[in-house]
Design an enzyme around this catalytic site. Structure first.
Site, mmCIF file in Angstrom:
data_model
loop_
_atom_site.group_PDB
_atom_site.id
_atom_site.type_symbol
_atom_site.label_atom_id
_atom_site.label_comp_id
_atom_site.label_asym_id
_atom_site.label_seq_id
_atom_site.Cartn_x
_atom_site.Cartn_y
_atom_site.Cartn_z
ATOM 1 N N HIS A 154 0.845 -1.179 0.000
ATOM 2 C CA HIS A 154 0.000 0.000 0.000
ATOM 3 C C HIS A 154 0.888 1.240 0.000
ATOM 4 O O HIS A 154 2.075 1.183 0.336
ATOM 5 C CB HIS A 154 -0.892 0.028 1.249
ATOM 6 C CG HIS A 154 -1.919 -1.053 1.279
ATOM 7 N ND1 HIS A 154 -3.011 -1.066 0.453
ATOM 8 C CD2 HIS A 154 -2.011 -2.186 2.031
ATOM 9 C CE1 HIS A 154 -3.745 -2.137 0.697
ATOM 10 N NE2 HIS A 154 -3.155 -2.843 1.649
ATOM 11 N N CYS A 195 -0.256 2.642 -4.232
ATOM 12 C CA CYS A 195 -1.119 3.768 -4.562
ATOM 13 C C CYS A 195 -0.330 5.074 -4.462
ATOM 14 O O CYS A 195 0.539 5.220 -3.592
ATOM 15 C CB CYS A 195 -2.304 3.824 -3.601
ATOM 16 S SG CYS A 195 -3.488 2.480 -3.806
#
Length: 445
Positions: A154, A195
């Site tokens: 992430h 991300c």
């Protein structure tokens, strides 16, 4: 390899008379290839990250990198999770009923697992600092060597995730710069899956021989792929996305070039990935001259000069296929928990789902309180959107540090709120002072 031919010529000339090999031939004989692979997440909902990294490990081995020069970091809590229908195995691609999948976990040697997967360990591995690692492997590369780094997890604006904490872009670039100053590589290629990963290299110098690509730009999600309902292997649902779109795309491209990959350059692979990853915008940073080299100079053990194979142009230009079973990476663990709860009947997954939603809502509540203390009556929704890219990195660094100190770590499933920090910095004209005070007050209340 190119230099094997040169060595053969050298042997022939030497048999006739005295011959001194060119400096580049001598250096090639001493050069090595190294790889650092890291999955920064934990939990079955993030199955894809550890599958990605073990797939990358298999590619490095297949293409000839010495296993002793591959350093892998992963919590290693997925393959033997109770939810895994194939205990002790990981798959990075689905298969049809009755068709065995390729187990990428088989032989995947993980050097640092569990609580050792931290930013500190990552930096020590990169910079060759073995202190405190209990004899664990670190890079011992030299100025003659090529290094490949692949990070999967992430992320958020200016940060990448680890199981219990985050790493700021400022610290990652500092580690790479330190490596360059210490003569730890000839060239380094970095593939980053996260991300808003395009925010991580905005301050990367162009003169330290690092070429980096990212799964997304600085203000968008990356994507999981082979997700529900296409998460089946041999007819069984895995219950989690099997891979990440950017990662799967570059690795399947490399797999398709094997065994020789004789004509594909980094540039060709980058352009293919850009065309095929249509749900986010793959970015390039750093020293772009490196892109003319073969992919196996970094994803393998060759030392050959590359040249763009123009015969690949039709494939590069071809419209990218859409993968319907793709999910935004910051929602993939939620989707996995929901699927396992509703479709597979897991009570534990239901509790996991509730915890993930509560973590995200709690973080949002904190930032709403910060916005209120800054006089933003409309809350964080009233913040004007940033311009493209990551701005005010100094301010963001200070605000991120203050948040960790006053409020604790951002939850791995709430890293998207790092963008709110960046938006606050933009709203405050790049000054962190009022934001830091508001954060301290909000988290002390």
């Amino acid at each position: 390899m190119l230099y094997r031919t040169l060595f053969a010529g050298a042997a022939l000339i030497n048999a006739v008379g005295a011959w001194t090999p060119p400096k580049e031939v001598e250096e090639a004989a001493k050069a090595s290839h190294w790889a650092v692979l890291i999955a920064g997440s934990s939990g079955y909902g993030n199955y894809r990250h550890q599958a990605d990294v073990c797939h990358a490990y298999q590619i490095m081995i297949k293409n000839g990198i010495d296993p002793d020069k591959i350093i892998t970091l992963a919590v290693d809590d997925v393959a033997n999770d109770d939810m895994n229908p194939f205990p002790g195995k990981l798959f990075n691609k689905p298969t049809g009923d009755g068709t065995p999948g390729t187990d990428v976990y088989a032989g995947c040697k993980i050097d640092y697992s569990g609580s050792m997967v931290t930013p500190e360990t990552f930096v020590k591995v990169l910079t060759g600092d073995a202190a405190g690692l209990d004899g664990g492997k670190v890079l011992q590369s030299t100025k003659l060597d090529r290094v490949f780094v692949n990070f999967v997890d992430h992320g958020g604006v200016n940060i990448i995730g680890f199981p219990r904490t985050t790493m700021h872009a400022r610290d990652l670039v500092a580690a790479l710069t330190k490596m360059h100053s210490a003569g730890m590589y000839r060239e380094l290629v970095f593939y980053l899956e996260a991300c808003e990963s395009g925010s991580m290299f905005t301050e990367l110098p162009s003169d330290i021989s690092v070429y980096a690509t990212t799964a997304a730009n600085a203000h968008e999600s990356s994507w999981g792929t082979y997700c529900m309902p296409e998460d089946k292997v041999e007819g069984k649902h895995i219950g989690s996305c099997l891979g990440d779109l950017y990662s799967v795309t570059w690795m399947e491209d490399t797999d398709n070039q094997s065994p020789a990959a004789a004509s594909e350059t980094i540039e060709t692979q980058t352009e293919r990935v850009k065309r095929l990853v249509t749900k986010s915008h793959v970015q390039v940073f750093g020293d772009t001259t490196i892109s003319s080299e073969l992919i196996t100079n970094f994803e393998g053990d060759t030392d050959s000069a590359g040249q763009l194979d123009t015969s690949l142009a039709p494939m590069i230009a071809r419209a990218a296929p859409q993968r319907d079973a793709a999910i935004r990476s910051n929602d993939a663990a939620l989707a996995s928990a929901y699927f396992r709860f509703t479709e597979m009947g897991s009570a534990a997954a239901g509790e996991e789902l509730v915890a993930l939603v509560q973590a995200r809502l709690s973080t949002r509540k904190t930032f709403e309180a910060v916005a209120q203390r800054l006089g933003l009556n409309g809350g964080i929704e009233a913040l004007p959107p940033r311009a493209h890219g990551a701005q005010h990195v100094d301010c963001h660094y200070d605000v991120h540090k203050a948040y960790k100190s006053a409020c604790g770590e951002l939850h791995p499933e709430a890293l998207s709120f790092s963008a709110t920090m960046a938006d606050l910095c933009a709203q405050q004209g790049g000054s962190p002072d009022a934001i830091v005070k508001a954060i301290s007050a909000a988290c002390a209340a």
